[in-house]
Design an enzyme around this catalytic site. Structure first.
Site, mmCIF file in Angstrom:
data_model
loop_
_atom_site.group_PDB
_atom_site.id
_atom_site.type_symbol
_atom_site.label_atom_id
_atom_site.label_comp_id
_atom_site.label_asym_id
_atom_site.label_seq_id
_atom_site.Cartn_x
_atom_site.Cartn_y
_atom_site.Cartn_z
ATOM 1 N N ASP A 134 0.855 -1.183 0.000
ATOM 2 C CA ASP A 134 0.000 0.000 0.000
ATOM 3 C C ASP A 134 0.890 1.231 0.000
ATOM 4 O O ASP A 134 1.932 1.247 0.656
ATOM 5 C CB ASP A 134 -0.916 0.010 1.228
ATOM 6 C CG ASP A 134 -2.048 -0.995 1.128
ATOM 7 O OD1 ASP A 134 -2.413 -1.392 0.010
ATOM 8 O OD2 ASP A 134 -2.583 -1.370 2.187
ATOM 9 N N ASP A 194 -6.945 -1.590 -4.372
ATOM 10 C CA ASP A 194 -7.956 -1.200 -3.393
ATOM 11 C C ASP A 194 -8.937 -0.200 -3.997
ATOM 12 O O ASP A 194 -10.156 -0.301 -3.793
ATOM 13 C CB ASP A 194 -7.300 -0.566 -2.160
ATOM 14 C CG ASP A 194 -6.370 -1.509 -1.426
ATOM 15 O OD1 ASP A 194 -6.565 -2.740 -1.511
ATOM 16 O OD2 ASP A 194 -5.435 -1.009 -0.768
#
Length: 165
Positions: A121, A139
């Protein structure tokens, strides 16, 4: 027909996700830098911030054991399989495309778990001292795909019963 719409979307999301993660890790080398300011609009903005997410959405169910990671990989694979079956039966173009985005994102994060034991991330959006959860392109595709599925379910024209049936 639904798979012909959804699978190319899934492939494009997967390719963009994995390319962005390769760039973050191998070109920019964000794990060494930790944070790169990207965009500032007064007190709000966006940075590239390295986070290894060992959980699922928002870091829930995080853990470091091999069994924990295997359970998350198996869960993600089962969900992707369910979504592919749903995509094959999608009733609208929007649903097929949305499911493609969700599948592509899920597979992108699944690949991270298999390669690294965690999801890469790196997008950090903030306003003042408030920060959203750090996320990646997979995401974002999952969230947008789910939003499109909800919109499709809520706003799809209702089928009318045939007269005399």
């Amino acid at each position: 027909m639904s798979l012909r719409l959804g699978l190319p979307v899934a492939a494009a999301v997967l390719a963009a996700d994995q390319a962005s993660k390769w760039w973050i890790l191998e070109v920019l080398r964000l794990p060494e830098l930790r944070n790169v300011p990207l965009l500032a609009l007064g007190p709000a903005g966006m940075d590239l911030t390295m986070v290894w997410n060992r959980g699922v959405t928002f870091g829930l169910l995080a853990g470091d054991t091999v069994w924990h990671q295997l359970a998350l990989v198996l869960l993600a694979a089962l969900i992707a399989g369910f979504l592919l079956r749903w995509m094959a039966r999608a009733e609208t173009r929007l649903a097929a495309v949305a499911l493609g985005a969700v599948v592509g994102g899920a597979v992108g994060n699944l690949i991270d778990r298999l390669r690294f034991g965690a999801v890469v991330d790196f997008v950090d959006v903030y306003a003042g001292s408030w920060h959203w959860y750090v996320f990646n392109l997979a995401d974002a595709a999952i969230v947008l795909g789910v939003a499109a599925l909800v919109a499709d379910a809520l706003f799809r024209p209702k089928a009318t019963a045939k007269e005399g049936a």
